[in-house]
Design an enzyme around this catalytic site. Structure first.
Site: not given
Lengths: 455, 275
Positions: A171-173, A175, A245, A316, A365, A403, A405, A408, A434
């Site tokens: 990201d741009s930083g 946030f 932004d 936003g 995300d 599952c 993973c 599990c 998990h």
């Protein structure tokens, strides 16, 4: 204040012997430590008065550069980045797709795990990749402060530094700079835990130029401009990058929101221009703003999609609850050209996914599934379970029967329960593995449901 | 698998291990066994040779250890002698309890005697007569590495050659390298992993403190001469600076891999008659 300055302050005599008649406290701020080469002991010298730079007043409604100001070749499709729509649902705007990046494919709708500092919390990349993690998010803000773009560039880029050969997005930083600045924004973004960790008042100023803040590591002032943000993201070399932004909290008046959207547009245009100077096989996603003001959202989409961005992110303020979020998406998503991949920033809880996937969002995300794992909240096909709890003491089944993973396949609920109780670090690792597998499996199910015509 | 007393005593005296969440308080030591307080919920727990073995039976480990008493380094010769005799009686009781139901487990004796060579000899002579499957060297081994090496040089040849032996709680590189020639078979220690978590990584050139700024831009593998995990020094430095949990995992993996490599090298050298 460093320990040294505190110590010196304790012995600095009061104002009178320095003249000027000010109280010792305020006076102290006018003197600074200076070392002369002959005498390594710092001396107290009067600070040089800083020239106040002339602040150029910019009309907050200055329009951002129009599409014509961007080179024509930028509008051509790139050969290293492509969004392929495998199947468009007839029931809704949902679609199954594949994002082709220089470091591999991202299947959409897909979950993007968060590796803040270039590492998943307590999970090695090899283990993370084994749970089908594809696109992974790294935070520019933290990487900028430590270790810094120079170190990562010298390593050969973020992929080489962290040794992961799959798609990355930075990201741009923006946030973290904005969300860690004040209580309102922090609470709203549910970043309370981060705000406690770092300086909650580390944000200093927002100007036309950029956002200046203090590094939580050494207190140095950093001015984050669109250009600097893009330059660091160039050094990291992630496959997808994001322009700078401005991020406001939810409850601001419309006028402030309007000014912010205009500023963001100007910043994003500058970021894009910086990016186009040296593309380096990276794709840039715009960030659509406008809060809950639908007119502003429309304006934002129309402007940003007219520029040569490779995809869109919805950012936003996204409403005060899930209902508002979905309403917003129902309004905004149809305005975005279908052929661009769309990313929803910071939302990936199960209920929101169910509402958002039919609106056509491609990637999501969130640090939520991994954070909750570390606190013993595990996602299963039978619902959520919370450990440690006495009822799991002797439960020798896996966390989730279906599952696949590592956790599990190899460990029981009783063992995980015990590890959490004994506060063993490996508990965080196993639980995170998990939950990651669960999220990736859930997205796989979404993709299958779309293909089967259920969504 | 230790008998339990060792860790209780260590928690009390603070001699290194201790799990951090408060100290166990040793309440009493009698002929019967030892009583202490749980650090988890404060309840009183009694540990006797029989109860220790029974617990180890439930845990079903491959090798188990009898209950022994662990005196400190600085005790009078009389006290040490009494302790050795008590340990012998406890170990005999543990062995009897074990033999009542072997359950496919092996039991190692724990040789005591502190740094007193006569007592050590006595301990070896008595315990090697009993049907133990192997021998662990326990108790205090001296105040520093030199004393320990001298002591082991004396004790190891006294042990039966045909049974495996184990050095309890010592496994730092220098100690291992200086004592493996005396015939030690296995070593245990929290040292490599604990050091890893605090940023000291093992390399063939010595220990590096990865938090130091000089590693910020060092993009070589952690130990160029000994490949372990596929991450660079700069990355591990970064993870440690940012207090990322992954650092603990990777650093521990590296140090463990390094120790295992070291032991493999030692085995090679023995096979080639270099040690």
């Amino acid at each position: 204040m460093t320990a040294y300055r505190r110590a010196v302050k304790a012995i600095v005599p009061t104002a009178s012997c320095f003249g000027g008649g000010r109280s010792g406290w305020r006076f102290f701020s006018l003197v600074s430590m200076a070392e002369s080469p002959e005498n390594p002991t710092p001396l107290l010298v009067p600070k040089k008065k800083k020239k106040k730079s002339k602040k150029i007043k910019i009309d907050p409604l200055t329009p951002p550069p129009p599409p014509s100001e961007f080179p024509e070749w930028a509008y051509e499709p790139r050969d290293f980045f492509k969004f392929e729509i495998v199947y468009q649902s007839k029931k809704s705007r949902a679609r199954v797709g594949r994002i082709h990046t220089p470091h591999g494919i991202v299947e959409t709708p897909g979950f993007v795990s968060v590796a803040t500092n270039g590492a998943l919390k307590a999970v090695d990349h090899r283990a993370g990749d084994a749970t089908d993690c594809q696109l992974m998010f790294c935070n520019s803000y933290h990487l900028l402060i430590q270790p810094g773009p120079a170190v990562i560039e010298k390593a050969g880029g973020l992929h080489k530094f962290i040794n992961r050969d799959r798609p990355l997005i930075t990201d741009s930083g923006g946030f973290q700079v904005f969300s860690l600045s004040g209580a309102d924004a922090a609470d709203e973004m549910n970043m309370k835990s981060l705000a406690k960790r770092h300086h909650s008042k580390s944000m200093l100023k927002v100007t036309e130029e950029g956002a200046s803040f203090q590094s939580y590591k050494d207190g140095k002032k950093i001015l984050l401009t669109p250009e600097l943000s893009v330059q660091s993201q160039k050094a990291y070399g992630a496959d997808i990058i994001v322009p700078l932004d401005e991020l406001l909290p939810a409850n601001v008046d419309d006028r402030r929101l309007l000014h912010s959207v205009y500023l963001t547009h100007r910043w994003e245009a500058r970021s894009l221009q910086e990016h186009l100077k040296d593309i380096r096989q990276q794709a840039m996603f715009c960030v659509i703003h406008g809060g809950m003001n639908f007119d502003l959202r429309k304006l934002s989409v129309e402007y940003l999609t007219s520029l040569p961005f490779d995809g869109c992110a919805v950012g936003g303020s996204l409403g005060k609850d899930r209902k508002e979020l979905i309403e917003l998406l129902h309004f905004t998503m149809p305005l975005i050209p279908r052929e661009k991949p769309v990313h929803l920033l910071g939302i990936a809880d199960l209920e929101s996914l169910e509402g958002a996937v039919p609106t056509g969002v491609d990637t999501f995300d969130s640090c939520y599934p991994t954070r909750m794992a570390r606190h013993g909240h595990l996602l299963t096909r039978q619902g959520r379970l919370k450990m440690p709890k006495r009822k799991y003491d002797m439960d020798y089944g896996p966390i989730d029967d279906e599952c696949t993973c590592f956790t599990c396949q190899n460990h029981t609920r009783a063992y995980i329960n015990h590890l959490l109780k004994a506060k063993e670090p490996v508990a965080g690792t196993l639980c995170t593995i998990h939950n990651l597998q669960f999220m990736n499996d859930r997205m796989k199910k979404f993709r299958q449901d779309i293909l089967d015509g259920h969504i | 698998m230790c008998s339990g007393y060792g860790s209780v005593f260590a928690l009390v005296s603070g001699s290194g291990s201790g799990s951090g969440s408060g100290s166990a308080s040793l309440l009493s030591t009698t002929e019967e066994g030892v009583k202490f307080r749980s650090y988890f919920d404060g309840s009183e727990i009694t540990l006797t040779p029989e109860s220790s073995v029974r617990a180890q039976k439930k845990l079903a480990s491959d090798i188990i250890v009898p209950l022994d008493e662990l005196p400190a380094y600085h005790v009078s010769k009389q006290r040490l002698k009494e302790s050795v005799y008590l340990s012998h009686r406890w170990e005999a009781r543990s062995l009897l309890e074990h033999l009542a139901n072997p359950q496919q487990q092996a039991m190692y004796a724990v040789i005591h005697g502190g740094v007193d060579r006569d007592l050590r000899k006595l301990s070896v002579e008595y315990l090697s007569q009993l049907p133990f499957d192997g021998f662990a060297v326990g108790g205090s081994l001296g105040k520093d590495r030199k004393e320990m090496a001298n002591l082991l040089e004396f004790v190891m040849p006294l042990l039966p050659e045909d049974k495996p032996n184990h050095i309890l709680g010592i496994a730092d590189m220098e100690s291992v390298e200086s004592t493996v020639a005396f015939g030690c078979d296995t070593f245990d220690s929290a040292y490599p992993t604990r050091l890893a978590r605090h940023g000291s990584l093992f390399t063939t050139e010595g220990v590096i403190h990865i938090k130091l700024t000089r590693f910020k831009d060092d993009h070589r593998p952690i130990d160029p001469k000994c490949p372990t995990i596929p991450y660079t020094r700069a990355y591990l430095h970064h993870l440690m600076r940012q207090k990322e949990p992954l650092f603990l995992t990777l650093a521990s993996m590296h140090n463990m891999a390094f120790m295992n490599n070291l032991m493999a090298t030692i085995r090679e050298k023995i096979l080639n008659n270099e040690i």
